[in-house]
Motif scaffolding. Sequence first.
Motif, PDB file in Angstrom:
ATOM      1  N   ARG A  85      28.942  10.080  43.531  1.00 15.08           N
ATOM      2  CA  ARG A  85      28.560   8.243  43.196  1.00 15.08           C
ATOM      3  C   ARG A  85      28.612   7.622  44.688  1.00 15.08           C
ATOM      4  O   ARG A  85      28.025   6.286  44.776  1.00 15.08           O
ATOM      5  CB  ARG A  85      30.006   8.247  42.429  1.00 15.08           C
ATOM      6  N   GLY A  86      30.298   7.681  45.307  1.00 14.87           N
ATOM      7  CA  GLY A  86      30.331   6.977  46.800  1.00 14.87           C
ATOM      8  C   GLY A  86      29.133   6.852  47.418  1.00 14.87           C
ATOM      9  O   GLY A  86      29.155   5.972  47.782  1.00 14.87           O
ATOM     10  N   ALA A  87      28.524   8.113  47.658  1.00 15.50           N
ATOM     11  CA  ALA A  87      27.228   7.813  48.148  1.00 15.50           C
ATOM     12  C   ALA A  87      26.311   6.847  48.649  1.00 15.50           C
ATOM     13  O   ALA A  87      25.526   6.149  49.325  1.00 15.50           O
ATOM     14  CB  ALA A  87      26.198   9.353  48.484  1.00 15.50           C
ATOM     15  N   ARG A  88      25.646   6.407  46.857  1.00 18.77           N
ATOM     16  CA  ARG A  88      25.158   4.981  46.568  1.00 18.77           C
ATOM     17  C   ARG A  88      25.848   3.829  47.861  1.00 18.77           C
ATOM     18  O   ARG A  88      25.251   3.110  47.274  1.00 18.77           O
ATOM     19  CB  ARG A  88      24.905   5.089  44.791  1.00 18.77           C
ATOM     20  N   SER A  89      27.275   3.941  48.021  1.00 21.57           N
ATOM     21  CA  SER A  89      27.545   2.424  48.436  1.00 21.57           C
ATOM     22  C   SER A  89      27.390   2.521  49.934  1.00 21.57           C
ATOM     23  O   SER A  89      27.017   1.052  50.214  1.00 21.57           O
ATOM     24  CB  SER A  89      28.830   2.374  48.314  1.00 21.57           C
ATOM     25  N   PHE A  90      26.370   3.483  50.673  1.00 19.07           N
ATOM     26  CA  PHE A  90      26.054   3.406  51.701  1.00 19.07           C
ATOM     27  C   PHE A  90      24.449   2.898  51.691  1.00 19.07           C
ATOM     28  O   PHE A  90      24.043   2.615  50.981  1.00 19.07           O
ATOM     29  CB  PHE A  90      25.959   4.574  52.965  1.00 19.07           C
ATOM     30  N   THR A 101      20.804   6.026  55.800  1.00 21.19           N
ATOM     31  CA  THR A 101      19.957   6.070  54.831  1.00 21.19           C
ATOM     32  C   THR A 101      20.911   7.938  55.383  1.00 21.19           C
ATOM     33  O   THR A 101      20.841   8.502  54.302  1.00 21.19           O
ATOM     34  CB  THR A 101      18.111   6.479  55.017  1.00 21.19           C
ATOM     35  N   VAL A 102      20.648   7.559  57.008  1.00 20.16           N
ATOM     36  CA  VAL A 102      21.890   8.686  57.659  1.00 20.16           C
ATOM     37  C   VAL A 102      23.321   8.883  56.628  1.00 20.16           C
ATOM     38  O   VAL A 102      23.661   9.495  56.700  1.00 20.16           O
ATOM     39  CB  VAL A 102      21.774   8.213  58.813  1.00 20.16           C
ATOM     40  N   HIS A 103      24.130   8.046  56.909  1.00 22.79           N
ATOM     41  CA  HIS A 103      25.633   7.663  56.588  1.00 22.79           C
ATOM     42  C   HIS A 103      24.904   8.794  54.240  1.00 22.79           C
ATOM     43  O   HIS A 103      25.762   9.001  54.460  1.00 22.79           O
ATOM     44  CB  HIS A 103      25.912   6.745  56.376  1.00 22.79           C
ATOM     45  N   ARG A 104      24.283   8.327  54.006  1.00 22.28           N
ATOM     46  CA  ARG A 104      24.184   8.632  52.540  1.00 22.28           C
ATOM     47  C   ARG A 104      23.835  10.425  52.593  1.00 22.28           C
ATOM     48  O   ARG A 104      24.491  10.431  52.068  1.00 22.28           O
ATOM     49  CB  ARG A 104      23.065   7.413  51.938  1.00 22.28           C
ATOM     50  N   SER A 105      23.070  10.728  53.501  1.00 21.10           N
ATOM     51  CA  SER A 105      23.194  12.071  53.396  1.00 21.10           C
ATOM     52  C   SER A 105      24.035  12.216  54.060  1.00 21.10           C
ATOM     53  O   SER A 105      23.958  14.027  53.587  1.00 21.10           O
ATOM     54  CB  SER A 105      21.685  12.089  54.308  1.00 21.10           C
ATOM     55  N   MET A 161      32.506   3.246  37.338  1.00 18.14           N
ATOM     56  CA  MET A 161      33.705   3.453  38.848  1.00 18.14           C
ATOM     57  C   MET A 161      32.224   3.046  39.302  1.00 18.14           C
ATOM     58  O   MET A 161      31.071   3.884  38.978  1.00 18.14           O
ATOM     59  CB  MET A 161      34.001   4.459  39.161  1.00 18.14           C
ATOM     60  N   ARG A 162      32.314   2.098  39.843  1.00 15.32           N
ATOM     61  CA  ARG A 162      31.120   1.470  40.893  1.00 15.32           C
ATOM     62  C   ARG A 162      31.814   2.649  42.731  1.00 15.32           C
ATOM     63  O   ARG A 162      32.680   3.070  42.821  1.00 15.32           O
ATOM     64  CB  ARG A 162      31.265   0.252  41.134  1.00 15.32           C
ATOM     65  N   PRO A 163      29.858   2.502  43.258  1.00 16.06           N
ATOM     66  CA  PRO A 163      30.122   3.551  44.252  1.00 16.06           C
ATOM     67  C   PRO A 163      30.918   3.419  45.275  1.00 16.06           C
ATOM     68  O   PRO A 163      31.745   4.088  45.969  1.00 16.06           O
ATOM     69  CB  PRO A 163      28.754   3.538  44.484  1.00 16.06           C
ATOM     70  N   PRO A 164      31.983   1.676  45.959  1.00 14.80           N
ATOM     71  CA  PRO A 164      32.490   1.961  46.146  1.00 14.80           C
ATOM     72  C   PRO A 164      33.882   2.271  46.420  1.00 14.80           C
ATOM     73  O   PRO A 164      34.580   2.457  46.601  1.00 14.80           O
ATOM     74  CB  PRO A 164      32.756   0.741  46.796  1.00 14.80           C
TER      75      PRO A 164
END
Length: 159
Positions: free
Chosen positions: A24-29, A32-36, A79-82
């Motif tokens: 869920r937290g990955a969506r806050s980035f 794309t590199v950080h998300r992956s 819960m929001r991603p951040p």
Amino acid sequence: MDDPLRPIEDAILREARMEALLLRGARSFQSTVHRSQVRRMARENRDHSRILRRHVRELRGGPRGPGRTPRRVLPLGPMRPPEALEKALGYKSALAGYYEEITGGIEDRYLRKFVEIVARCEREDRKLLESMIDAEEQNLLPIGADEYEADQELETEAA
């Protein structure tokens, strides 16, 4: 009677919860590199819980094979991603500390060594996660991020 494998079973559930928080937290980035990278961390947590499950099943003398379905993790709720990312940061520290606590009570040397390695991984992942959050706040992209994002877009278009 106290079950010596109970702390490991608790660790399995904690790893599954961590995976859910990271996904869920990955969506806050924005990057794309950080998300992956955060998704990769989530996959590592899934692997940790799978390996711990195998150890527990083997030590209990359970059947070989695919095994049973693991217990469900409590839903995260609204819960929001951040927020999930902040909670994951705190959870990473707590999980590393928990692993260090239970290491002394583990008799099986292979399981004990694996738990020590996982504790070290959790500490290192927390540092990496903090640095990625700082980079996102300062709008800094990793070196080569634009090429990576362009490759990802090409792969998406091809699919």
